[in-house]
Design an enzyme around this catalytic site. Structure first.
Site, PDB file in Angstrom:
ATOM      1  N   HIS A 177       0.890  -1.398   0.303  1.00 19.88           N
ATOM      2  CA  HIS A 177      -0.003  -0.008  -0.251  1.00 19.88           C
ATOM      3  C   HIS A 177       0.687   1.121  -0.035  1.00 19.88           C
ATOM      4  CE1 HIS A 177      -3.773  -2.331   0.545  1.00 19.88           C
ATOM      5  NE2 HIS A 177      -3.151  -3.236   1.507  1.00 19.88           N
ATOM      6  N   ASN A 250     -10.417  -3.509   1.932  1.00 20.81           N
ATOM      7  CA  ASN A 250      -9.829  -3.629   0.611  1.00 20.81           C
ATOM      8  C   ASN A 250     -11.155  -2.635  -0.037  1.00 20.81           C
ATOM      9  OD1 ASN A 250      -6.963  -3.566   0.797  1.00 20.81           O
ATOM     10  ND2 ASN A 250      -7.780  -5.465   0.708  1.00 20.81           N
ATOM     11  N   TYR A 464      -0.127  -4.453  11.268  1.00 18.66           N
ATOM     12  CA  TYR A 464       0.083  -2.614  10.754  1.00 18.66           C
ATOM     13  C   TYR A 464       1.085  -1.930  12.103  1.00 18.66           C
ATOM     14  CZ  TYR A 464      -2.453  -3.899   6.708  1.00 18.66           C
ATOM     15  OH  TYR A 464      -2.652  -4.194   5.627  1.00 18.66           O
TER      16      TYR A 464
END
Length: 799
Positions: A177, A250, A464
């Site tokens: 990303h 997404n 993350y």
């Protein structure tokens, strides 16, 4: 009457107050330090109040509630309000004031670093240039030299500071990303959904919550193209009154793998091959397809990523999905499973592959530019948030496991219920400070939102958060302005790289008495995990049996597409696998597709010049579930509600065109919300047939066909003849036709179609609904709202 004597001030223990080590056993504080000054008086006040706070907590009354069944309901932490604000300060000298330290009146119960972003917005109006230390710069044109032709002096701190900052202006890009664009906006709830969840964004009808949304590609690097075939990230940060909630999804509702332990393998395989670092932002190479053919759980995702979902027309025309199953938990502790869906009011529209490839060269910032321009013009993109809500009992009846991220819950099983809308209405002020530094983490949830046991989600919850430590320079990334919540951050953290907040007081632990017990645990008002019952099981590595079924939903997706979309899927497989160099890798993918659909594998095999191999051995012997086609899985199911707003229309102009007609169409398109552009051979003025000039807005070479949604060729013999002699104009017309875009030609404009060898009817002889000759502009606008005329598409293309 004799006057009363004033009590004698006690100085017993005053020396201990004036010292930072040891003290008397008598807890009674002195009433005087012997001399008086404002800071000393505050020190005495602070010390006395600290002792009172400590005495108020002879023990921890909550300790018994931390064990056994009592621990299931956390209590609010024991805390006491000090008699004076001085008690919890770091220093009695905090009453001193200056332009730097502040007013001398410290904030009470407040963390100013979470104030709105206006606190950090910088504007240089009527200001001179300075160094980073605020020193005015007299000369920003020359370094300091020994003589005009001599060496540069090492003492030039202005040069060194400027170059040093420049040398360190890049931070590590995201591993995935990396390429993205973002905007601010709001989420508005349609109703009070507190019966479903205690999450505050859903607490009342009309309640608005600020959001920051980042869209992205996945595989490409930060400088890669926007229109690569790829999954698109759709990450939403809700700034709620209970902290930040990140819904990190997404534009595709399923994923490649089932367990986070395979994520490094997947990404390594999809990224450029390590020996020569090619190809960029593409999966059309051996390592990705080698991994895919040996990982049959990828079958469903391959259908989606080979579909037009992977080449969206705009971020504004994408759906978004939470991907995983989450939990909604209400104030009574009742839990239901949930799947999140974002549906664009602009409709779901895509590019075609040839167009996407050409846009990559013409405008690699195509999606970024589109989002920015829409918001700048006041055409705010909007999505509706829908949820699929189901119970554990319902989940147990499904022919798939809801913890499997390679599966959807078909809408025919659980309908999508709209619960709110999201509008993006503000572009960022600074790309780096906001879009690049924003940190999304699936583990950022608020009370009322909880996780399922999806093994991919559980791994993302770690990854993350962990990735920000390197990318953003340490554990204080939450203090970067774009990442701070709109509510107070109050914790016992004090250190780490790039610390921004300056905490008062000496207490940085809990429980405490010296700070009055603050900050204290929130108890049942805070986040509590759903107490999911866990059966008596062993600690194992493996997957549930239902995870072993890989083809039922891949077949569902393919068979739910229109004929045009199915053709595009087959062509995408053909393109990708043609670029693969190892025949066995291709054969393995064909064997996988043989388990999905006979027609699909036959088309792909024919395109590769190969025979259809035997199906790949199935992992499970259980029957493949049969699903009825689901129309909602087709992009065509959502044409949108915004008509032609923001659609780009090229009006080809040259000397001698009908200027009055051009101006009238231009104005009518603007009134409808479209974005017309006058496109000519080069910039400058062109004379109309009436002799008055029109200004060309963009040239054919700078604004090629692929960046427009439709085209108009006005009347004018001289103009059409000039365009017919220009190969750029001929290519422009051919590409508009090949990419199935609406075309309007007026009068002599039809001659340009003939010059470009564009047929005016479909291959079967019927009328082309997207090619309009001498039709009213209203008919063209209607065709433009329909996006494309796929009826004219052929493989290979006729034009």
């Amino acid at each position: 009457m004799p006057s009363k004597k004033k009590p004698v001030a006690s100085t017993d223990g005053a020396g201990s107050v004036l010292s930072t080590m040891a003290g008397p056993s008598d807890p009674t504080p002195p009433s005087s330090l012997g001399t008086s000054n404002p800071v000393g008086d505050r020190l005495l006040e602070k010390t006395s109040a600290e002792k009172q706070l400590a005495a108020a907590m002879p023990s921890n009354p909550n300790k018994p509630s931390e064990y056994g069944q009592a621990s299931a309901t956390p209590l609010e932490g024991d805390h006491h309000k000090p008699s004076t604000h001085a008690a919890t300060g770091s220093t009695s000298s905090e009453i001193a004031s200056s332009d730097k330290v502040g007013s001398g009146t410290p904030p009470e119960g407040e963390n100013p670093t979470v104030a709105p972003l206006d606190r950090v917005r910088v504007d240089p109006a009527d200001r001179h240039l300075t160094t980073n230390q605020g020193v005015p710069i007299a000369d920003n044109q020359h370094s300091l030299k020994i003589g005009l032709r001599g060496p540069t002096a090492l003492e030039d701190f202005i040069l060194r500071e400027k170059i040093m900052h420049f040398d360190h202006e890049r931070i590590p890009e995201r591993v995935v990303h990396a390429r993205g664009s973002a905007a601010h906006g709001f989420f508005e709830a349609y109703d009070d959904f507190s019966a479903l969840t205690r999450a505050v964004p859903f607490a009342a009808k009309g309640k608005r919550t600020p959001v920051f949304v980042r869209f992205s590609t996945v595989a490409g690097e930060r400088g890669s193209t926007d229109t690569a075939r790829d999954v698109r990230g759709f990450a939403v940060k809700f700034y709620t009154e209970q902290g930040n909630w990140d819904l990190v999804g997404n534009n595709i509702p399923v994923f490649f793998i089932q367990d986070a332990i395979k994520f490094p393998d997947l990404v390594h395989a999809a990224k450029p091959e390590p020996h020569h670092a090619m190809p960029q932002a593409a999966t059309a190479h051996d390592t990705f397809w080698d991994f895919a053919g040996l990982s049959p759980e990828i079958a469903h995702m391959l259908m989606w990523i080979m579909s037009d979902r992977a080449i969206p027309r705009s971020y504004r025309t994408m759906q978004g999905f939470g991907v995983h199953t989450f939990r909604l938990v209400n104030a009574q502790g009742e839990s239901r499973f949930v799947k999140f869906h974002w549906n664009p009011l602009q409709g779901t529209h895509s590019l075609v592959w040839d167009e996407a490839v050409r846009i990559s060269g013409a405008d690699p910032d195509f999606h970024r530019r589109d989002l920015w321009e829409a918001i700048e013009s006041g055409n705010f993109p909007e999505w509706e948030l829908g949820v699929q809500i189901f119970t554990e009992e319902q989940a147990a009846s499904f022919p798939f496991d809801i913890l499997d991220a390679t599966k959807i819950v078909p809408e025919e099983l659980v309908p999508v219920t709209p619960i709110g809308r999201m509008v993006l209405n503000r572009n960022p002020d600074n790309f780096f400070a906001e879009t690049e530094q924003v940190a999304f983490c699936t583990s950022h949830v608020v009370p009322g939102i909880d996780f399922s046991n999806d093994p991919l989600l559980q791994g993302r919850n770690f990854s993350y958060q962990d990735t920000q430590l390197t990318r953003l320079g340490g554990p204080n990334f939450h203090e970067i302005p774009i990442n701070t919540p709109i509510v107070q951050i109050q914790n016992n953290q004090r250190d780490g790289f790039h610390r921004q907040a300056i905490a008062r007081g000496r207490v940085n632990y809990e429980p405490n008495s010296l700070g009055g017990g603050v900050p204290y645990q929130a108890g049942s008002a805070g986040f509590t995990s759903f107490p999911e019952p866990i059966a008596s099981v062993d600690k194992v590595r493996g997957n549930p049996e239902l995870f072993a079924e890989h083809y039922g939903q891949a077949r569902l997706f393919y068979q739910s597409q229109t004929a045009v979309e199915q053709e595009h899927i087959a062509n995408a497989f053909r393109f990708e696998l043609t670029r693969v160099q190892t025949p066995m890798v291709r054969e393995r993918i064909l064997a996988l597709l043989a388990n999905v659909d006979d027609g699909l594998v036959a088309k792909v095999a024919e395109g590769l010049g190969m025979d259809v191999p035997a199906p790949l051995p199935r992992v499970s012997n259980a029957p493949v579930p049969e699903y009825a086609p689901s129309p909602s899985l087709s992009l065509m199911a959502r044409p949108g509600q915004t008509g032609v707003r923001t659609r780009r229309v090229a009006i080809l102009v040259a000397p001698g065109m009908d200027g009055n007609a051009v101006r009238a169409m231009y104005d009518e398109l603007l009134a409808a919300g479209a974005v017309p552009r006058l496109v000519g051979n080069m910039l400058g003025k062109v004379k109309t047939s009436a002799g008055d000039p029109l200004g060309v807005e963009v040239s054919l070479e700078a604004g090629p066909s692929v960046i427009y949604d439709a085209m108009i060729v006005p009347d004018g013999d001289q103009a059409v003849a000039a365009l017919g002699r220009n190969a750029h104009a001929i290519d422009f017309v051919r590409e508009q036709y090949r990419h199935c875009k609406p075309i309007l030609v007026l009068g002599a404009g039809a001659g340009l179609l003939a010059k470009a060898m564009v047929p005016t009817a479909l291959p079967d002889g019927s009328d082309d609904p997207g090619l309009l000759v001498d039709a009213p502009l209203a008919s063209f606008i209607e065709a433009l709202a329909g996006h494309r005329a796929f009826a004219r598409e052929t493989d290979p293309p006729l034009v």
